[in-house]
Motif scaffolding. Structure first.
Motif: not given
Length: 843
Positions: A618-621, A642-645, A650-653, A778-782
């Protein structure tokens, strides 16, 4: 006319329909011995004339025939058997059970058979059927012997036929001894004379002073275990003495591999002259041609093994597994002569022998030689008498039934051994565990195949087993690993039910059960009626069972918590104890929540990742939003934002996913067991029962205590029914959308189910997208990550699952059979050892 038939045999009646086979069978064989194709056709279809049921009928017939042959009972197959392929199946079946196939042809004229057929209203087929069968029969008559039938009897008239049964050549059960069983002599005539004299035998000599016979004043009979020749100084003298003793009835003898090799050489066969054969051949050059010919003929007539004393004693040169006792085949003879090797060679260039005696559980004592040891080796109900006389050791005899050994030292070392004589394993209590049984590179041969355990894997397992595992007396079984399905090509998914169903369909499984995969940790529960039952059955005082993980560790560090949960299980399982007539049960379960066992892992690994991502992303966003507000390159910064958001979401998921598997527990409050299999009970393994039985039994536990136990949802799927597959897939989608882990798909027929004669995967886990987020990150679904992950290899994981599965089934069999603890332990230990093989832990 009299027909000689081996007592233990498979008899194929051969003849066209209406030839009188069934009448002949009723007149000459017991009803239980006769397996009729017509009867089995009716058994599977309710119509003996339903030709469409023929394949199933013969499947059932061959199965029952195999059961009878395995039990040592004669089988008579009443079918036309006029076609070669039908007879080939019977010959194959006989060979598989090491019995002799016999053909009895009833050659009735076609015209007579047709008259009989017309007189039977239940037979409605044209004459050309008989004509075709008759043609097949004519073509078959001269080839039956070449097809493998040991005896062929052709009858044109069944009147005045009698049948006599030939005992197997190895069947000398009428001889009750007492016996003096002599180990490998290897040409050591002087030592043999000394040993016989020590045993009270009186030598009989010829005019030249050579021993040619021996008698015993107490009527004892000698038995020689083979390997009379080679390496020693007087192989002809040993042959002369033993041949004389057998001719007079004072001795029996079985052949050794050295006699067999000598015979091949004397008969002009090409053999490698080694291991002492050269010495024997040189010694025989000083004998008369008549003696050499007589020796060859005598060796040729020796029987592979002997069954003595009512079947309580078996003598074979290299030993003999129980299922081969009394059987006759090339396979049995080879085992008797050479034993069984692992296919490897040791540091001396000698074959590594498979230790069959360690697995022996027969009632008959097996006495053998072949592999020299420094002292007599007793293992289970077997004894090895080769104490290396020719190598400077001793020549040994076993007095039977006294079971005492008498040995005399060698006069000198006649032959330098390639390998030093080894000390035999000490005799031990069957319940004592030995480090040597689980260390080093080991081959474990079970009824489900042979498994190789590498030394480094055994060392890794030993660390876990010795430091962390529960008492091995309570550790009866470990669950096998499970493979995921073939990787899905479906957009956004790595695993999907379609591929799992296809995997089982390809393996030959027709029906599966889909079981809800619970959000917990695998737990095996051994529960006894009370502490007294646990102490009596397993020898462990002060406990009433155990609850352990898939690596053999106690699930709870607090023994009191274990006993408290076992108390609840015991109350709910009371009807099962009575139904299964035992004082203990072994259950396969899932214990919830996941955090009850993995709290430390969740905090150190998953929560740490979630916290770091939750703080940084969130800080990076926000920083990227500020950069965009200042008018920096909107294309580059915008794409990065967009990618960071997306990664933030995904991290929240990810955090949401693992939190579903965690909830607070205090003592037993908050804990639940989800049982799905009753693995074993006293005297029985339930691996062959279908999963419907298991789940129904587990449902009764849930009904008895719905607070302690959790229901396992399930769907049964006929893999030939697309609608059933679709319904199960929809159910999986609902489970995973609601946060469930997924489902495990299993062959409905049971844990020990085979397809096409082979074990199949015990279970295929099909996990949902959000659970896999925990596994893969977290971001394996990318999309770019999913494409990379689709290259994951499953072959190693699947073969590992099958090997562990076979070992687990063998362990359950051993528990049910009441086998010694060391036998059960080596199988369970091997499962743990295989777990250290390098495989992707995410699979």
């Amino acid at each position: 006319m009299n027909l000689d038939i081996p007592e233990l045999s498979l008899v194929a009646l051969v003849g066209i329909s209406g030839s009188g086979k069934s009448t002949f069978a009723r007149e000459h064989f017991r009803p239980t011995e006769v397996l009729s194709s017509d009867f089995f056709r009716g058994l599977v279809s309710d119509d003996e004339n339903d030709q469409s049921a023929t394949a199933d009928a013969f499947d059932a017939l061959h199965h029952v025939a195999g059961l009878r042959l395995r039990a040592g009972r004669r089988v008579v197959v009443d079918a036309t058997n006029v076609q070669k392929h039908a007879r080939a199946e019977l010959v194959k079946l006989a060979r598989a059970h090491d019995v002799l196939p016999v053909a009895i042809v009833i050659d009735t004229p076609e015209s007579v058979a047709w008259e009989r057929t017309q007189a039977r209203p239940d037979r409605d087929y044209p004459r050309r059927v008989l004509q075709r069968q008759s043609q097949d029969l004519r073509r078959s008559l001269r080839d039956l012997g070449r097809e493998g039938f040991r005896k062929v009897h052709i009858l044109t008239d069944t009147a005045d036929v009698t049948i006599s049964y030939e005992r197997a050549w190895n069947d000398r059960r009428e001889l009750t001894g007492p016996f003096d069983i002599v180990g490998d002599v290897h040409g050591c005539r002087a030592e043999l004379e000394t040993l016989l004299t020590e045993l009270g035998w009186r030598l009989v000599r010829d005019d030249a002073g050579r021993p040619v016979d021996a008698t015993h004043p107490e009527g004892r009979q000698a038995v020689f275990v083979g390997d009379l020749v080679d390496r020693g100084p007087d192989s002809p003298g040993v042959l002369r003495l033993v041949m004389g003793m057998t001719a007079s009835g004072n001795a029996l003898c079985v052949p050794g591999n050295h006699e067999q090799k000598l015979l091949r050489k004397l008969r002009g066969r090409k053999v490698t002259v080694s291991h002492g054969l050269a010495e024997t051949l040189a010694q025989l050059e000083h004998e008369t041609p008549e003696f050499v010919a007589a020796a060859a003929e005598w060796i040729d007539k020796l029987v592979s093994h002997l069954r003595l004393d009512g079947g309580r004693l078996v003598v074979a040169h290299a030993g003999l597994k129980e299922q081969y006792h009394g059987r006759a085949s090339g396979r049995v003879r080879d085992f008797c002569l050479y034993g069984e090797s692992t296919g490897e060679t040791d540091e001396f260039g000698l074959p590594v022998r498979y230790p069959w005696a360690r697995d022996y559980r027969g009632d008959a004592m097996v006495v053998y030689g072949h592999v020299p040891t420094a002292k007599v080796e007793w293992v289970n109900n077997t004894v090895c008498l080769d104490t290396g006389a020719v190598f400077g050791g001793e020549l040994t005899a076993l007095r039977y039934p006294e079971k005492t050994c008498v040995s005399v030292p060698a006069e000198r070392m006649h032959y330098q051994p390639v390998k030093p004589l080894a000390e035999p394993e000490p005799v031990r209590d069957d319940e004592t565990l030995d480090l040597g049984e689980v260390t080093g590179r080991r081959h474990l041969r079970t009824g489900y195949g042979t498994v190789l355990v590498e030394a480094e894997n055994a060392a890794a397992a030993l660390e876990v087993m010795s430091r962390f595992a529960i008492d091995p007396r309570l550790l009866l079984w470990l669950p096998p690993t499970m493979s995921p399905p073939s990787t899905s090509a479906r957009d956004g998914y790595l695993e999907y039910p379609t591929e799992a169903f296809a995997d089982y369909r390809a393996a030959g499984v027709d029906t599966v059960v889909c079981e809800e995969k619970h959000m917990g940790s695998r737990a095996v529960v051994l529960v006894c009626r009370d502490e007294a039952a646990a102490a009596a059955r397993f020898g462990v005082p002060g406990v009433s069972g155990a609850i352990y993980t898939r690596t053999g560790r106690s699930f709870f560090t607090d023994p009191a918590l274990t006993e408290a949960l076992l108390a609840r299980v015991r109350v709910a399982a009371a009807p099962l104890f009575d139904e299964l007539s035992g004082d203990w049960l072994l259950l396969d379960c899932e214990l919830l929540p996941w955090s009850a066992k993995a709290a430390g892992l969740i905090r150190s690994q998953y929560a740490a990742v979630g916290a770091a991502a939750g703080a940084a992303l969130p800080a990076a966003v926000a920083a990227l939003d500020a950069a965009l507000a200042r008018g920096l390159d909107t294309d580059v910064v915008g794409e990065l934002r967009s990618r960071t958001a997306a990664r933030t979401a995904q991290a929240a998921d990810f955090v949401t996913a693992y939190r579903r598997y965690c909830w607070p527990t205090t003592g037993l409050d908050g804990l639940q067991l989800a049982p799905f299999m009753v693995l074993a009970s006293e005297g029985a393994t339930h691996a062959a029962r279908d999963h419907g039985w298991h789940l129904a039994a587990c449902d009764r536990l849930v009904d008895a205590d719905p607070v302690t136990f959790r229901h396992t949802g399930r769907r049964i799927v006929d893999l030939a029914d697309p609608a059933a597959e679709a319904a199960a897939t929809d159910w999986w989608a609902e489970l995973t959308a609601a946060g469930g882990e997924g489902m495990v798909i299993k062959p409905y027929a049971g844990l020990s189910h085979r397809a096409a004669g082979k074990l199949v995967q015990p279970g295929i886990k099909c996990r949902g997208r959000e659970y896999l987020r925990i596994i893969y990150g977290p971001d394996y679904t990318a999309p770019e990550h999913l494409e990379r992950l689709r290259d994951r290899g499953l072959h190693r994981k699947r073969t590992l699952a099958l090997r562990e599965h076979g070992l687990g089934l063998a362990a359950l069999d051993a528990v049910a059979a009441g086998e010694p603890l060391w036998r059960i332990h080596e199988l369970v230990f091997a499962v743990l050892a295989l777990e250290s093989e390098p495989t992707d832990p995410r699979l």
